[in-house]
Scaffold this active site. Structure first.
Site, short mmCIF file in Angstrom:
data_model
loop_
_atom_site.label_atom_id
_atom_site.label_comp_id
_atom_site.label_asym_id
_atom_site.label_seq_id
_atom_site.Cartn_x
_atom_site.Cartn_y
_atom_site.Cartn_z
N THR A 17 -4.60 -8.69 -7.57
CA THR A 17 -5.21 -7.99 -8.71
C THR A 17 -6.58 -7.39 -8.40
O THR A 17 -7.17 -6.73 -9.24
CB THR A 17 -5.33 -8.94 -9.93
OG1 THR A 17 -6.08 -10.09 -9.53
CG2 THR A 17 -3.96 -9.37 -10.42
N GLY A 18 -7.08 -7.61 -7.19
CA GLY A 18 -8.35 -6.99 -6.79
C GLY A 18 -8.16 -5.50 -6.58
O GLY A 18 -7.04 -4.99 -6.56
N LYS A 19 -9.27 -4.78 -6.41
CA LYS A 19 -9.23 -3.32 -6.29
C LYS A 19 -8.36 -2.87 -5.10
O LYS A 19 -7.47 -2.04 -5.23
CB LYS A 19 -10.66 -2.80 -6.14
CG LYS A 19 -10.79 -1.29 -6.25
CD LYS A 19 -12.24 -0.87 -6.18
CE LYS A 19 -12.35 0.63 -6.02
NZ LYS A 19 -13.74 1.05 -5.77
N LYS A 43 -4.41 -16.52 -12.43
CA LYS A 43 -3.75 -15.46 -13.21
C LYS A 43 -2.22 -15.61 -13.21
O LYS A 43 -1.50 -14.70 -13.62
CB LYS A 43 -4.13 -14.07 -12.67
CG LYS A 43 -5.60 -13.74 -12.91
CD LYS A 43 -5.89 -12.27 -12.65
CE LYS A 43 -7.37 -11.99 -12.94
NZ LYS A 43 -7.74 -10.61 -12.61
N ILE A 96 -5.52 -7.86 6.46
CA ILE A 96 -6.23 -6.58 6.57
C ILE A 96 -7.75 -6.77 6.66
O ILE A 96 -8.45 -6.00 7.30
CB ILE A 96 -5.90 -5.69 5.34
CG1 ILE A 96 -4.38 -5.54 5.14
CG2 ILE A 96 -6.58 -4.32 5.47
CD1 ILE A 96 -3.62 -4.89 6.27
N THR A 97 -8.25 -7.81 6.03
CA THR A 97 -9.69 -8.04 5.86
C THR A 97 -10.49 -8.01 7.16
O THR A 97 -10.08 -8.59 8.17
CB THR A 97 -9.91 -9.40 5.16
OG1 THR A 97 -9.12 -9.44 3.98
CG2 THR A 97 -11.37 -9.61 4.80
N GLU A 98 -11.66 -7.37 7.08
CA GLU A 98 -12.60 -7.35 8.21
C GLU A 98 -13.73 -8.35 7.93
O GLU A 98 -14.03 -8.66 6.79
CB GLU A 98 -13.21 -5.94 8.33
CG GLU A 98 -14.16 -5.80 9.50
CD GLU A 98 -14.59 -4.36 9.77
OE1 GLU A 98 -15.24 -4.15 10.80
OE2 GLU A 98 -14.29 -3.46 8.95
N TYR A 160 -3.33 6.31 13.47
CA TYR A 160 -2.85 7.43 12.64
C TYR A 160 -2.79 8.72 13.47
O TYR A 160 -1.92 9.56 13.27
CB TYR A 160 -3.76 7.65 11.42
CG TYR A 160 -4.12 6.40 10.65
CD1 TYR A 160 -3.29 5.28 10.65
CD2 TYR A 160 -5.30 6.33 9.91
CE1 TYR A 160 -3.63 4.13 9.95
CE2 TYR A 160 -5.65 5.19 9.20
CZ TYR A 160 -4.82 4.09 9.23
OH TYR A 160 -5.16 2.96 8.53
N HIS A 248 -16.06 -2.08 15.85
CA HIS A 248 -15.31 -3.33 15.76
C HIS A 248 -16.06 -4.48 16.41
O HIS A 248 -16.75 -4.30 17.41
CB HIS A 248 -13.96 -3.20 16.48
CG HIS A 248 -12.97 -2.37 15.75
ND1 HIS A 248 -11.88 -1.80 16.37
CD2 HIS A 248 -12.87 -2.02 14.44
CE1 HIS A 248 -11.17 -1.13 15.49
NE2 HIS A 248 -11.75 -1.25 14.30
#
Length: 294
Positions: A17-19, A43, A96-98, A160, A248
Site C-alpha cells: 500500500t506504499g507509494k 491493514k 528492489i530496495t536500495e 533497459y 551503486h
C-alpha cells in the site's frame, strides 16, 4: 521456456500500500502479471487495487498460493521482510530496495544458504521480467519483446538500454534479470549464466557489468568452462577514478581491484564478445551471433 518466472507465477507485493508498491503493482497488473495480493502489516482484511491485503507473508501464501514476492519496504526493514518471505515458503524473492545495510545482507545470505530452494534477486535492482508473461520490478514493460536473448545486469538503466536495442533489432529477450548494484547480491552473474545456458529459449546472453568487486572476473572464469552460448558484455565505469563510489554501493575500485580494464581483459580471455560503449550492445549481439537484424 524462460528462467525464474513465467505466466503461471503468482506474485505478492510486500509494502503493497506504499507509494512505490502501489505504483509498480499497478504496472505489473497492467502488464499481465498474475498479482495475487499484497502484505502491509495492520491493514490485513482490506483490499487495494482490487486485491486482498494480508498482515503477514505466511497468511498471504496460505490464502493465495503465491510463489514469488516483490519487496518495496524501507531499507531498515528489508532483512526481516526477506526472512519472512523465505519462512513463508516463497520460492522467488525480488528485493528492489536500495540502501540495505551490508551487515543485514550478510545475515540474509547466511539464511538463504540454509534454504537452497529459495532464489533471491537483488537488493537494489530493477527486478526480473519474462516478456509477455510476467514482470516483477520497476522496469518499463513496453520496451521488452519476447525473444531469444537472455540479459543479466548489475545496472538498472543499462539493462533497459540492452533490452531496447535487442528489441529494435528484432531479437527480443527470453528473460531479463537485474541482479543489483550492491556489494552482496542474492543472486550472482554465475547463477544466472548457468540458468541461461540450460534454458532452451535463450540462444545468446548479454551481461552488463560495472566496476567494483570481482563478480565479472569470476563470471569470465565460469563462462570459459561452462557456457557454450555466445556471451556479449559491456562494463560500465571505464573512466571511473579509484576510491570513488559511482552511484551503486558496489561500484567502487578499491585495493587496486575492480577496474573496468581488469574485467574486460578477463572477459576477452574467456572468449566473450566485449563492447566498449552501451550504444554497441545490440550490434554486438548481431555480430557475435551472426543473426540478421530487422
Amino acid at each position: 521456456m524462460s528462467i525464474l518466472i513465467d505466466k503461471e507465477t503468482r506474485v505478492l507485493c510486500q509494502g503493497f500500500t506504499g507509494k512505490q508498491g502501489t505504483f509498480h503493482s499497478e504496472q505489473a497488473i497492467e502488464y499481465g502479471t498474475q498479482m495475487v495480493g499484497g502484505v502491509t502489516p495492520g491493514k490485513g482484511g482490506q483490499s487495494h487495487l482490487g486485491l486482498p491485503i494480508f498482515n503477514s507473508v505466511h497468511e498471504a501464501v496460505e490464502e493465495t498460493s503465491a510463489d514469488a514476492t516483490m519487496i518495496f519496504v524501507p531499507a531498515p526493514f528489508c532483512k526481516d521482510s526477506i526472512i519472512e518471505a523465505v519462512d513463508a515458503g516463497v520460492r522467488l524473492v525480488v528485493c528492489i530496495t536500495e540502501g540495505i545495510p551490508v551487515l543485514d545482507m550478510l545475515e540474509v545470505k547466511a539464511y538463504l544458504r540454509q534454504h537452497p530452494d529459495v532464489r533471491m534477486i537483488g537488493p537494489n535492482c530493477p527486478g526480473v521480467i519474462t516478456p509477455g508473461e510476467c514482470k516483477i520490478g520497476i522496469m518499463p514493460g513496453h520496451i521488452h519483446q519476447r525473444g531469444k536473448v537472455g540479459i543479466v545486469s548489475r545496472s538498472g538503466t543499462l539493462t533497459y538500454e540492452a533490452v531496447n536495442q535487442t528489441t529494435q533489432m528484432g531479437f527480443g529477450q527470453s528473460t531479463c534479470v537485474g541482479i543489483g548494484g550492491d556489494p552482496i547480491p542474492g543472486t550472482s552473474f554465475i547463477d544466472v549464466l548457468e540458468m541461461f545456458e540450460k534454458d532452451s529459449q535463450t540462444q545468446a546472453i548479454v551481461m552488463v557489468g560495472e566496476i567494483g568487486g570481482t563478480a565479472e572476473e569470476e563470471a569470465a572464469e565460469f563462462i570459459q568452462s561452462n557456457v557454450k552460448k555466445p556471451v556479449i558484455s559491456y562494463i560500465a565505469g571505464v573512466t571511473a577514478p579509484p576510491g570513488k563510489r559511482m552511484g551503486h554501493a558496489g561500484a567502487i575500485i578499491a585495493g587496486g581491484k575492480g577496474t573496468a580494464a581488469d574485467k574486460y581483459a578477463a572477459l576477452e580471455a574467456a572468449g566473450v564478445f566485449v563492447v566498449k560503449s552501451p550504444a554497441e550492445i545490440g550490434k554486438g549481439v548481431a555480430e557475435a551471433t551472426g543473426w540478421s537484424t530487422h
